[in-house]
Write a protein that holds these residues in place. Sequence first.
Motif, PDB file in Angstrom:
ATOM      1  N   TYR A 177       0.835  -1.204   0.000  1.00  0.00           N
ATOM      2  CA  TYR A 177       0.000   0.000   0.000  1.00  0.00           C
ATOM      3  C   TYR A 177       0.868   1.252   0.000  1.00  0.00           C
ATOM      4  O   TYR A 177       0.575   2.223  -0.715  1.00  0.00           O
ATOM      5  CB  TYR A 177      -0.929  -0.014   1.220  1.00  0.00           C
ATOM      6  CG  TYR A 177      -1.789  -1.249   1.302  1.00  0.00           C
ATOM      7  CD1 TYR A 177      -2.974  -1.342   0.581  1.00  0.00           C
ATOM      8  CD2 TYR A 177      -1.400  -2.330   2.084  1.00  0.00           C
ATOM      9  CE1 TYR A 177      -3.766  -2.487   0.646  1.00  0.00           C
ATOM     10  CE2 TYR A 177      -2.189  -3.477   2.156  1.00  0.00           C
ATOM     11  CZ  TYR A 177      -3.362  -3.551   1.435  1.00  0.00           C
ATOM     12  OH  TYR A 177      -4.135  -4.691   1.493  1.00  0.00           O
ATOM     13  N   GLY A 178       1.930   1.261   0.782  1.00  0.00           N
ATOM     14  CA  GLY A 178       2.830   2.410   0.783  1.00  0.00           C
ATOM     15  C   GLY A 178       3.578   2.549  -0.520  1.00  0.00           C
ATOM     16  O   GLY A 178       3.776   3.661  -1.022  1.00  0.00           O
ATOM     17  N   HIS A 179       4.011   1.414  -1.094  1.00  0.00           N
ATOM     18  CA  HIS A 179       4.743   1.433  -2.362  1.00  0.00           C
ATOM     19  C   HIS A 179       3.869   2.007  -3.475  1.00  0.00           C
ATOM     20  O   HIS A 179       4.287   2.918  -4.208  1.00  0.00           O
ATOM     21  CB  HIS A 179       5.191   0.007  -2.707  1.00  0.00           C
ATOM     22  CG  HIS A 179       6.023  -0.082  -3.936  1.00  0.00           C
ATOM     23  ND1 HIS A 179       7.407  -0.037  -3.911  1.00  0.00           N
ATOM     24  CD2 HIS A 179       5.682  -0.208  -5.245  1.00  0.00           C
ATOM     25  CE1 HIS A 179       7.872  -0.139  -5.152  1.00  0.00           C
ATOM     26  NE2 HIS A 179       6.847  -0.253  -5.970  1.00  0.00           N
ATOM     27  N   VAL A 180       2.667   1.493  -3.610  1.00  0.00           N
ATOM     28  CA  VAL A 180       1.756   1.981  -4.655  1.00  0.00           C
ATOM     29  C   VAL A 180       1.333   3.416  -4.362  1.00  0.00           C
ATOM     30  O   VAL A 180       1.178   4.236  -5.284  1.00  0.00           O
ATOM     31  CB  VAL A 180       0.531   1.060  -4.777  1.00  0.00           C
ATOM     32  CG1 VAL A 180      -0.493   1.631  -5.747  1.00  0.00           C
ATOM     33  CG2 VAL A 180       0.964  -0.333  -5.237  1.00  0.00           C
ATOM     34  N   GLY A 181       1.156   3.747  -3.068  1.00  0.00           N
ATOM     35  CA  GLY A 181       0.803   5.120  -2.723  1.00  0.00           C
ATOM     36  C   GLY A 181       1.874   6.109  -3.139  1.00  0.00           C
ATOM     37  O   GLY A 181       1.564   7.205  -3.642  1.00  0.00           O
ATOM     38  N   LEU A 182       3.149   5.755  -2.956  1.00  0.00           N
ATOM     39  CA  LEU A 182       4.229   6.625  -3.401  1.00  0.00           C
ATOM     40  C   LEU A 182       4.221   6.776  -4.920  1.00  0.00           C
ATOM     41  O   LEU A 182       4.437   7.873  -5.445  1.00  0.00           O
ATOM     42  CB  LEU A 182       5.574   6.061  -2.936  1.00  0.00           C
ATOM     43  CG  LEU A 182       5.986   6.337  -1.492  1.00  0.00           C
ATOM     44  CD1 LEU A 182       7.332   5.691  -1.201  1.00  0.00           C
ATOM     45  CD2 LEU A 182       6.048   7.844  -1.222  1.00  0.00           C
TER      46      LEU A 182
END
Length: 324
Positions: A177-182
Amino acid sequence: MNGDYSIDGPVWLPTLPPSLGEYLAPNLQPVPLIPALALAAAVLYLAGAITLWRRGRAWSPIRTISFLTGCAAIAVVMGAGIEGYGLRMFSIFMFQQLTLMMAVPPLLVVGSPGTLLLRTTPHNRLGRPVLQAAIWGLRSRWGRLAIHPGFMVPLFLLSFYGVYFSGLADLLLPSWYGHVGLELLFLLAGILFTVPLISADPLPTRQTHFGRLIDIFAEMPLHAFFGVVIMMATDPMVEFFAVPPESWNINPMQDQGVAGGLAWSYGELPGVLLLMFILVRWQRDEASGWARSERAVATAGGDADMDAYNQYLQQLANRPERHR
């Protein structure tokens, strides 16, 4: 994947060492969110362009090709095997970031999707809320704030300095989720930075050509400095990338140097192209302005300001000279 390499969420990591063939291999992630969004945008855009062509109304094929090329670039960079390697390689993740922020946004913005949306959305019950939302987004105060230099330039730089120097990358990257959010943040920041520079859509405000040059010149040196800092670093900038999978045969510090080189070189090229685009458009607008002025003078039979000035000089010449 297990141990120190664990990433929370639906991810797939390649087992083979990185290579060009593996980068371009059609290995989708379990949840290819961003490629799906790019595909949906391409389908909707093409449907709108075809609608105008069927009605006999003009729509530029160049704009269409530009937008579809941008969507294709997103689908490949975020949907092929390169996305799997970007989960654990700093250089690949940096390449994806630069593509999303610098290479893709100009292609999307040149396509003028806002204008296409306004021209093709029907005014009936189904299309009315969509049209109202589009007009609100293009002309609202929030839209004016989003493309204001005081907001979009810091957001653009925050995507580099803030993410890597504050520890935010180590906090977000271990999660899908953090990777895609970035990645979505990178794309959004790139679009907001590019829109006021080259967009032909109806915007809440428009910068002058000089103001656009200031924005470009303010971003380019800071962007290059970021790449140099990474290249000269002697310790890992992102601890998450410091221990890649053993089967990949990657030296993390060499990989970090490649990431810095990409930020300095690949990141500067789109900026130079944007600068040239702005200068060419400025020259064309100035030429168009002079042409309109000359046509107005020819139609009116003269330039009122110039005629008044010449009359003033004639009056001065006809005045009797005063003698002491």
